[in-house]
Design a protein around this motif. Structure first.
Motif, PDB file in Angstrom:
ATOM      1  N   MET A 176     -37.831  79.530-122.295  1.00 54.65           N
ATOM      2  CA  MET A 176     -36.984  80.704-122.183  1.00 54.65           C
ATOM      3  C   MET A 176     -35.530  80.233-122.146  1.00 54.65           C
ATOM      4  O   MET A 176     -35.172  79.393-121.330  1.00 54.65           O
ATOM      5  N   TRP A 177     -34.699  80.780-123.041  1.00 56.37           N
ATOM      6  CA  TRP A 177     -33.274  80.484-123.069  1.00 56.37           C
ATOM      7  C   TRP A 177     -32.534  81.627-122.416  1.00 56.37           C
ATOM      8  O   TRP A 177     -32.646  82.784-122.852  1.00 56.37           O
ATOM      9  N   LYS A 178     -31.772  81.319-121.367  1.00 54.10           N
ATOM     10  CA  LYS A 178     -31.051  82.347-120.629  1.00 54.10           C
ATOM     11  C   LYS A 178     -29.566  82.274-120.967  1.00 54.10           C
ATOM     12  O   LYS A 178     -28.986  81.193-121.004  1.00 54.10           O
ATOM     13  N   PRO A 179     -28.925  83.416-121.201  1.00 53.55           N
ATOM     14  CA  PRO A 179     -27.481  83.404-121.442  1.00 53.55           C
ATOM     15  C   PRO A 179     -26.727  83.194-120.130  1.00 53.55           C
ATOM     16  O   PRO A 179     -27.259  83.453-119.050  1.00 53.55           O
ATOM     17  N   ASN A 180     -25.491  82.727-120.243  1.00 52.83           N
ATOM     18  CA  ASN A 180     -24.657  82.479-119.071  1.00 52.83           C
ATOM     19  C   ASN A 180     -23.976  83.797-118.688  1.00 52.83           C
ATOM     20  O   ASN A 180     -22.927  84.142-119.216  1.00 52.83           O
ATOM     21  N   ILE A 181     -24.598  84.522-117.761  1.00 55.00           N
ATOM     22  CA  ILE A 181     -24.133  85.856-117.389  1.00 55.00           C
ATOM     23  C   ILE A 181     -23.568  85.823-115.975  1.00 55.00           C
ATOM     24  O   ILE A 181     -24.167  85.250-115.069  1.00 55.00           O
ATOM     25  N   LYS A 182     -22.389  86.422-115.805  1.00 51.36           N
ATOM     26  CA  LYS A 182     -21.717  86.485-114.511  1.00 51.36           C
ATOM     27  C   LYS A 182     -21.524  87.938-114.110  1.00 51.36           C
ATOM     28  O   LYS A 182     -21.366  88.814-114.952  1.00 51.36           O
ATOM     29  N   LYS A 183     -21.512  88.196-112.811  1.00 54.10           N
ATOM     30  CA  LYS A 183     -21.197  89.532-112.294  1.00 54.10           C
ATOM     31  C   LYS A 183     -19.725  89.521-111.913  1.00 54.10           C
ATOM     32  O   LYS A 183     -19.331  88.831-110.980  1.00 54.10           O
ATOM     33  N   VAL A 184     -18.905  90.274-112.655  1.00 57.94           N
ATOM     34  CA  VAL A 184     -17.467  90.240-112.461  1.00 57.94           C
ATOM     35  C   VAL A 184     -16.929  91.650-112.280  1.00 57.94           C
ATOM     36  O   VAL A 184     -17.547  92.632-112.695  1.00 57.94           O
ATOM     37  N   ASN A 185     -15.750  91.740-111.651  1.00 53.85           N
ATOM     38  CA  ASN A 185     -15.029  93.007-111.559  1.00 53.85           C
ATOM     39  C   ASN A 185     -14.286  93.220-112.869  1.00 53.85           C
ATOM     40  O   ASN A 185     -13.499  92.379-113.284  1.00 53.85           O
ATOM     41  N   VAL A 186     -14.543  94.370-113.499  1.00 57.34           N
ATOM     42  CA  VAL A 186     -13.980  94.664-114.808  1.00 57.34           C
ATOM     43  C   VAL A 186     -13.123  95.910-114.714  1.00 57.34           C
ATOM     44  O   VAL A 186     -13.466  96.872-114.020  1.00 57.34           O
ATOM     45  N   GLN A 187     -12.000  95.886-115.418  1.00 59.96           N
ATOM     46  CA  GLN A 187     -11.104  97.032-115.446  1.00 59.96           C
ATOM     47  C   GLN A 187     -11.570  97.968-116.564  1.00 59.96           C
ATOM     48  O   GLN A 187     -11.649  97.594-117.723  1.00 59.96           O
ATOM     49  N   THR A 188     -11.897  99.235-116.202  1.00 59.08           N
ATOM     50  CA  THR A 188     -12.346 100.235-117.163  1.00 59.08           C
ATOM     51  C   THR A 188     -11.438 101.452-117.084  1.00 59.08           C
ATOM     52  O   THR A 188     -10.531 101.515-116.256  1.00 59.08           O
ATOM     53  N   GLU A 189     -11.711 102.449-117.942  1.00 59.13           N
ATOM     54  CA  GLU A 189     -10.918 103.675-117.914  1.00 59.13           C
ATOM     55  C   GLU A 189     -11.129 104.437-116.610  1.00 59.13           C
ATOM     56  O   GLU A 189     -10.227 105.091-116.101  1.00 59.13           O
ATOM     57  N   ALA A 190     -12.331 104.365-116.082  1.00 62.76           N
ATOM     58  CA  ALA A 190     -12.661 105.085-114.853  1.00 62.76           C
ATOM     59  C   ALA A 190     -12.253 104.309-113.599  1.00 62.76           C
ATOM     60  O   ALA A 190     -12.476 104.794-112.489  1.00 62.76           O
ATOM     61  N   GLY A 191     -11.686 103.134-113.754  1.00 67.93           N
ATOM     62  CA  GLY A 191     -11.301 102.312-112.608  1.00 67.93           C
ATOM     63  C   GLY A 191     -12.009 100.979-112.659  1.00 67.93           C
ATOM     64  O   GLY A 191     -12.626 100.613-113.662  1.00 67.93           O
ATOM     65  N   ASN A 192     -11.951 100.248-111.574  1.00 65.53           N
ATOM     66  CA  ASN A 192     -12.578  98.938-111.508  1.00 65.53           C
ATOM     67  C   ASN A 192     -14.033  99.089-111.107  1.00 65.53           C
ATOM     68  O   ASN A 192     -14.365  99.876-110.225  1.00 65.53           O
ATOM     69  N   ARG A 193     -14.910  98.309-111.769  1.00 64.86           N
ATOM     70  CA  ARG A 193     -16.324  98.305-111.386  1.00 64.86           C
ATOM     71  C   ARG A 193     -16.919  96.956-111.698  1.00 64.86           C
ATOM     72  O   ARG A 193     -16.391  96.189-112.507  1.00 64.86           O
ATOM     73  N   LYS A 194     -18.035  96.645-111.044  1.00 67.90           N
ATOM     74  CA  LYS A 194     -18.716  95.379-111.266  1.00 67.90           C
ATOM     75  C   LYS A 194     -19.693  95.536-112.420  1.00 67.90           C
ATOM     76  O   LYS A 194     -20.423  96.519-112.499  1.00 67.90           O
ATOM     77  N   MET A 195     -19.677  94.544-113.306  1.00 64.74           N
ATOM     78  CA  MET A 195     -20.563  94.554-114.467  1.00 64.74           C
ATOM     79  C   MET A 195     -21.113  93.157-114.690  1.00 64.74           C
ATOM     80  O   MET A 195     -20.518  92.174-114.276  1.00 64.74           O
ATOM     81  N   TYR A 196     -22.271  93.096-115.356  1.00 67.58           N
ATOM     82  CA  TYR A 196     -22.807  91.824-115.820  1.00 67.58           C
ATOM     83  C   TYR A 196     -22.230  91.542-117.199  1.00 67.58           C
ATOM     84  O   TYR A 196     -22.409  92.321-118.130  1.00 67.58           O
ATOM     85  N   VAL A 197     -21.497  90.415-117.330  1.00 66.14           N
ATOM     86  CA  VAL A 197     -20.831  90.066-118.582  1.00 66.14           C
ATOM     87  C   VAL A 197     -21.127  88.605-118.888  1.00 66.14           C
ATOM     88  O   VAL A 197     -21.040  87.751-118.005  1.00 66.14           O
ATOM     89  N   CYS A 198     -21.462  88.310-120.150  1.00 68.52           N
ATOM     90  CA  CYS A 198     -21.691  86.918-120.526  1.00 68.52           C
ATOM     91  C   CYS A 198     -20.344  86.216-120.686  1.00 68.52           C
ATOM     92  O   CYS A 198     -19.317  86.843-120.924  1.00 68.52           O
ATOM     93  N   THR A 199     -20.363  84.899-120.550  1.00 73.34           N
ATOM     94  CA  THR A 199     -19.122  84.140-120.569  1.00 73.34           C
ATOM     95  C   THR A 199     -18.477  84.139-121.944  1.00 73.34           C
ATOM     96  O   THR A 199     -17.258  83.998-122.048  1.00 73.34           O
ATOM     97  N   SER A 200     -19.239  84.323-123.006  1.00 72.03           N
ATOM     98  CA  SER A 200     -18.629  84.393-124.338  1.00 72.03           C
ATOM     99  C   SER A 200     -17.806  85.662-124.490  1.00 72.03           C
ATOM    100  O   SER A 200     -16.765  85.664-125.154  1.00 72.03           O
TER     101      SER A 200
END
Length: 72
Positions: A27-51
């Motif tokens: 199984m190959w897993k992507p490098n995914i981080k949980k980060v605070n992201v700036q969106t139109e609705a405000g800041n929220r935590k999302m799972y985002v890959c490092t690429s």
């Protein structure tokens, strides 16, 4: 498993092949981080890959730390 909320990248399955050509599950897993992201609705935590983080597809939210209270 976590999945990138921007590009949809998730795990990939296949076979690990040894020198003697025996196969086992891999199984190959992507490098995914949980980060605070700036969106139109405000800041929220999302799972985002490092690429996606490196390419600038998302904007990280600025972290504001409160100043310590000073007593007189």
């Amino acid at each position: 498993m976590a999945k990138c909320n921007v590009c949809g990248k998730s795990v990939l399955f296949g076979n690990a092949v040894s020198h003697s050509h025996r196969r086992s599950n891999k199984m190959w897993k992507p490098n995914i981080k949980k980060v605070n992201v700036q969106t139109e609705a405000g800041n929220r935590k999302m799972y985002v890959c490092t690429s996606c983080l490196r390419s600038g597809k998302v904007q990280r939210a600025a972290v504001v730390k409160a100043a310590p209270a000073v007593e007189a």
